[in-house]
Design an enzyme around this catalytic site. Structure first.
Site, mmCIF file in Angstrom:
data_model
loop_
_atom_site.group_PDB
_atom_site.id
_atom_site.type_symbol
_atom_site.label_atom_id
_atom_site.label_comp_id
_atom_site.label_asym_id
_atom_site.label_seq_id
_atom_site.Cartn_x
_atom_site.Cartn_y
_atom_site.Cartn_z
ATOM 1 N N SER A 218 0.860 -1.188 0.000
ATOM 2 C CA SER A 218 0.000 0.000 0.000
ATOM 3 C C SER A 218 0.894 1.235 0.000
ATOM 4 C CB SER A 218 -0.960 -0.018 1.187
ATOM 5 O OG SER A 218 -0.268 -0.232 2.392
ATOM 6 N N GLY A 220 -0.040 4.638 0.041
ATOM 7 C CA GLY A 220 -0.723 5.894 0.397
ATOM 8 C C GLY A 220 -1.502 6.436 -0.778
ATOM 9 N N GLY A 249 -4.586 1.394 5.581
ATOM 10 C CA GLY A 249 -3.951 0.111 5.226
ATOM 11 C C GLY A 249 -4.781 -1.070 5.706
ATOM 12 N N ASP A 250 -5.436 -0.915 6.848
ATOM 13 C CA ASP A 250 -6.266 -2.009 7.379
ATOM 14 C C ASP A 250 -7.483 -2.229 6.469
ATOM 15 O OD1 ASP A 250 -4.447 -1.837 9.443
ATOM 16 O OD2 ASP A 250 -5.728 -0.523 10.634
HETATM 17 O O1 LIG Z 1 1.412 -0.808 16.839
HETATM 18 P P1 LIG Z 1 0.789 -1.459 15.628
HETATM 19 O O2 LIG Z 1 0.126 -2.755 16.004
HETATM 20 O O3 LIG Z 1 1.716 -1.598 14.483
HETATM 21 O O4 LIG Z 1 -0.321 -0.472 15.099
HETATM 22 C C1 LIG Z 1 -1.427 -0.141 15.883
HETATM 23 C C2 LIG Z 1 -2.271 0.898 15.235
HETATM 24 O O5 LIG Z 1 -1.618 2.142 15.188
HETATM 25 O O6 LIG Z 1 -2.597 0.576 13.900
HETATM 26 C C3 LIG Z 1 -3.936 0.932 13.613
HETATM 27 C C4 LIG Z 1 -3.982 1.723 12.359
HETATM 28 O O7 LIG Z 1 -3.499 0.938 11.309
HETATM 29 C C5 LIG Z 1 -4.470 1.588 14.854
HETATM 30 O O8 LIG Z 1 -5.820 1.287 15.046
HETATM 31 C C6 LIG Z 1 -3.637 0.921 15.887
HETATM 32 O O9 LIG Z 1 -3.732 1.301 17.132
#
Ligand SMILES: O=P(O)(O)OC[C@@]1(O)O[C@H](CO)[C@@H](O)[C@@H]1O
Length: 306
Positions: A218, A220, A249-250
């Protein structure tokens, strides 16, 4: 059903300020609390699209209770299969600058997970895999979880012929790729950290050589680049969108997995991933998307074979 794994789930706090200036104090214009961690966001988007979704990982303490209460209020067919732990689920803070739309992210490390808790999760994961059509392994690892955890979970999914997607960073990503996931979804920074190259095409080719069957990066506002056994494609949204990119990204992961389980080919998977991702930038926070923008973008995303 689609299974999402969030070993380091989080209670996500979002603060909006008129303008973010380091070394000054700020009045928060608006604040919100959401159930988060990458796999939780993926699950919320999948469930909103109508996919049967199961969330697993760890949750504990007062923050874990709040996360589970908020998760139960999600739209769509979502089941909470989080494994309880003694430590408290972490918080993350996203500070959104209303002047620019940029978000600054502060992520706590997460709770200490004991070997017994990790073993309990491993058991639960094995049971949940039996009914899974696909699994997403997402986000950082909390302290106490072995750095090779994703590699182990990938091997289990592959042994049961469940397609597995990995979205993480650093050493867990490096080790996870070597366990040959079906898809890996790094962002540009994660890809560069893994391969040492800031040019996405050679970096994605390198990532694939390390073991992933397909790499969907991904990028952006530049959309996504996918190197797969079926071909190489770039998918681009019509124009850069202003808004909060947290969770974009999610949503791309949710798009890729939902389309995979529907048997759609790669170009259609990418259109869904890029349009959901851009529609998330238009929504207030991670795990959400603007349904109107999603519908419009689905016909406006351009896919080109390279
Ligand atoms: O610390 P990680 O697990 O890499 O990322 C966590 C996080 O920043 O990613 C999401 C956004 O993608 C947020 O909801 C979440 O809290």
């Amino acid at each position: 059903m689609i299974l999402t794994v969030t070993l380091n789930a989080a209670l996500d706090l979002t603060y909006r300020v008129p303008r973010l200036l380091p070394h000054t104090s700020h009045r928060v214009r608006h604040s919100a609390e959401r159930p988060g961690g990458k796999g939780v966001n993926v699950a919320r988007v999948l469930a909103a699209l109508g996919h049967e979704t199961v969330v697993t990982g760890f949750a504990g303490g007062a923050t874990g209770d709040t996360l589970r209460r908020l998760l139960a209020e999600s739209t769509g067919p979502l089941t909470d299969a989080l494994v309880p732990i003694t430590g408290a689920t972490r918080r993350t803070v996203a500070v959104v600058d209303d002047a620019t739309g940029d978000a600054t992210q502060l992520n706590e490390a997460g709770p200490d997970v004991t070997p017994a808790e990790w073993a309990a999760f491993d058991d639960r994961y094995g049971q949940l895999l039996r009914d899974a059509d696909a699994v997403a392994l997402c986000g950082s690892l909390p302290p106490g979880v072995p750095v090779g955890a994703y590699a182990h979970l990938i091997r289990q999914a592959r042994a049961r012929h469940v397609p597995v997607l990995l979205d993480t960073s650093g050493e867990p990503l490096r080790r996870g790729i070597a366990a040959r996931p079906d898809v890996v979804k790094p962002n540009a920074a994660e890809l560069a950290a893994l391969t040492g190259s800031t040019d996405p095409l050679p970096a994605a080719l390198d990532a694939r050589r390390r073991g992933a069957h397909a790499v969907a990066a991904s990028l952006g506002p530049d959309g996504m680049l996918a190197i797969t056994p079926d071909g190489t494609w770039r998918a681009t949204p019509p124009a850069p969108l202003r808004g909060n990119p947290t969770g974009a990204g999610d949503s791309a992961v949710a798009g890729l997995l939902s389309a995979l389980t529907e048997g759609l080919p790669w170009p259609d998977r990418l259109i869904r991933a890029v349009s959901l991702s851009a529609a998330t930038v238009r929504a207030p926070g991670a795990g959400e998307f603007d349904a109107g923008a999603y519908e419009e973008l689905r016909t406006a995303v351009r896919v080109e074979e390279l």
